[in-house]
Structures are given as structure tokens and as C-alpha cells.
Design an enzyme around this catalytic site. Structure first.
Site: not given
Ligand code: NAD
Length: 264
Positions: A14-16, A18, A20, A141, A154
Site C-alpha cells: 500500500g505504498s502509492t 499516504g 506507505g 494505529s 478497524y
Molecule cells: P491510505 O488510504 O492513504 O493508503 C493506503 C494504501 O494502501 C494505498 O496505497 C492503497 O492503494 C493501498 N491499498 C489498500 N487496499 C489495498 C489492497 N487490498 N492491496 C494493495 N494495496 C491496497 O492509508 P494511510 O492513511 O496512509 O494508512 C496506511 C496505514 O497506516 C494503514 O494500515 C492505516 O490503518 C495506518 N494508520 C493510518 C493513520 C492515519 O491517520 N492516516 C493513523 C494510524 C494508522
């Protein structure tokens, strides 16, 4: 400080975008060859090109795949049979009332947020043990320790990440392989920016004050009273990925701005 990550191969799920993407950038900054993953091939190619432009001495690659799907994972394993660093970052979240969560939704969150990282770890860990170096990091998280009740489906999966990482760490005894969990607090990703827009676009609060208002009223326990920037999580993850972090094992590491009110 050189973290000693040059030429290490790192898969960040999931590194495209956020967190990742920020993790992949910080690993590449340290000379790691990152594998970018997301579901859309165009998005994956774009990030691979971006990282290649930024860090010409590295070899970023793309692995577009829905990693919640077992046949897509099999294809990934054929293309990338070994990695030195696995960051199980990919995860979905959605605020929902407990009463509205169907069995299918519970299953989906379990599959995406827990089972995908579990399957990847099960595949990549044996080689790490064999070469006596490796890092597996789950991105959980603060909800893992402090479920807000805003999205029970979640929070449960994030607590499971901690347990799973701890169990996996027991398999690494006496080796240079570590398994840990990092727990970010609220982080300013594109998704969180969108959430702020939805919350405030009708209000009289100016866009530049949304973040402060959100922290004051929705995250009052945060000590830093600002959203964490994705690159902050990225830098810390790069450190935990490095040989310098060899004594973190089975740890649940908080990068939450002091949000979780415990004394430890
Ligand atoms: P995001 O939604 O911005 O990015 C998620 C990434 O995962 C995207 O690249 C998407 O394409 C990819 N993705 C989703 N489902 C997928 C699948 N089935 N196969 C392949 N790729 C997939 O998310 P984020 O906010 O950057 O969160 C990243 C991680 O950090 C998550 O596990 C989230 O629970 C955790 N997190 C986020 C926050 C926050 O405030 N943003 C806080 C705590 C924890």
C-alpha cells in the site's frame, strides 16, 4: 547518519500514497531498493518513477496487486521471492457505528488488515531467518491500544496486528531478524485531508484552522496538538528497518504525539 540500508530490498504494501509512500521514500533515501505496491498499475508506475527521479542510485520496482487476494499474492511471490524488509502498511479504515457493521464487513477488514500481512510474513520470514537478517514491521494505529469506538471493525484488526507481530517475533529468537509494530496516531494523509474537508467545508472555520480545531475537539489527548506528517512515520520506520534497531523485538512502538494516556 547512514542507516546501513543500501541495496536492501524492501516491500512496502500500500505504498502509492499516504504513510506507505512516505515509508518507501524514506527507505529509498537510505539507499534501499523499494518495491511499490498498490492496486492500480498506473499509480504504482507513477510512484516508482517519482522515487527513481529522487534517488537515482536505487532501483525501485512496482508490484501492482490486490494483496487481500491470495492468487495475487502468489504472483507477487513468484516475482519477488525474497525481501530483506517487509512493511505491512496497507490497511483500510472507515468510521462506522457498531450496529451497522455486517459480518461481511468484519470479514473484509480481517482479510485486508490482518490476513494479508500474515500471509506475506509467513512467506518472507523463512528466507530472512536463513540469511540471518530481516525486518518485518506492521503498521497498526493508536486504535490498537485505545479503540475510540468510532470504527470497531478497524480497531480490532489493529490490536490483532500487535498480537501477530509478537507471536512472529517468537520465531526469530537468537537471530538478526526482528518483527515489530509501529502505531501511528492521526496522520495528515490525503485520506485524512479529505476527512477534514468533509467535516469542515460547511463550517465558518477557515481551512488553515481545520487541523487545530480537529486536534482540540477530536483529539484532545494529543500532546503535540497537530497531525503527524507521513514523513515522520516514514523516518521512524526506516530507522526500525535498519541494523541499528536490532534490539527492538516484538515491540509495539508508539508514534502518536502522546495520544495514548498511559504511564508506560
Ligand atoms: P491510505 O488510504 O492513504 O493508503 C493506503 C494504501 O494502501 C494505498 O496505497 C492503497 O492503494 C493501498 N491499498 C489498500 N487496499 C489495498 C489492497 N487490498 N492491496 C494493495 N494495496 C491496497 O492509508 P494511510 O492513511 O496512509 O494508512 C496506511 C496505514 O497506516 C494503514 O494500515 C492505516 O490503518 C495506518 N494508520 C493510518 C493513520 C492515519 O491517520 N492516516 C493513523 C494510524 C494508522
Amino acid at each position: 547518519m547512514d542507516l546501513g540500508l543500501k541495496n536492501k530490498r524492501a516491500l512496502v504494501t500500500g505504498s502509492t500514497k499516504g504513510i506507505g509512500k512516505a515509508i518507501a521514500i524514506e527507505l529509498a533515501r537510505e539507499g534501499a531498493n523499494v518495491i511499490i505496491n498498490g492496486r492500480q498499475p498506473d499509480d504504482v508506475a507513477k510512484v516508482v518513477n517519482e522515487i527513481q527521479e529522487m534517488f537515482r542510485n536505487t532501483k525501485p520496482e512496482g508490484a501492482p496487486a490486490d494483496l487481500a487476494d491470495s492468487s495475487a499474492r502468489e504472483e507477487l511471490f513468484r516475482g519477488y521471492p525474497e525481501v530483506d524488509i517487509l512493511v505491512n502498511n496497507m490497511g483500510i479504515f472507515q468510521p462506522m457505528s457498531y450496529w451497522d457493521i455486517s459480518d461481511e464487513t468484519w470479514d473484509k477488514f480481517f482479510k485486508v488488515n490482518v490476513m494479508s500481512g500474515n500471509a506475506l510474513s509467513k512467506f518472507y520470514l523463512p528466507h530472512m531467518l536463513e540469511q540471518d537478517f530481516g525486518r518485518i514491521i506492521f503498521i497498526a494505529s493508536e486504535e490498537a491500544l485505545m479503540p475510540s469506538g468510532e470504527m470497531p471493525q478497524y480497531s480490532m484488526t489493529k490490536t490483532m496486528n500487535l498480537s501477530l507481530a509478537k507471536s512472529l517475533s517468537k520465531l526469530t529468537k537468537g537471530t538478526q531478524v526482528t518483527v515489530n509494530t509501529i502505531m501511528p496516531g492521526s496522520t495528515l494523509t490525503e485520506g485524512v485531508q479529505e476527512m477534514l474537508e468533509n467535516m469542515y467545508h460547511d463550517s465558518s472555520i477557515a481551512p488553515e484552522d481545520w487541523e487545530a480545531d480537529f486536534m482540540k475537539n477530536h483529539r484532545p489527548l494529543s500532546q503535540i496538538q497537530r497531525l503527524i506528517r507521513p514523513e515522520e512515520i516514514g523516518r521512524f520506520t526506516a530507522f526500525v528497518s535498519s541494523p541499528f534497531a536490532s534490539s527492538f523485538s516484538g515491540a509495539a512502538l508508539r508514534v502518536d504525539g502522546g495520544l495514548v494516556p498511559t504511564i508506560f
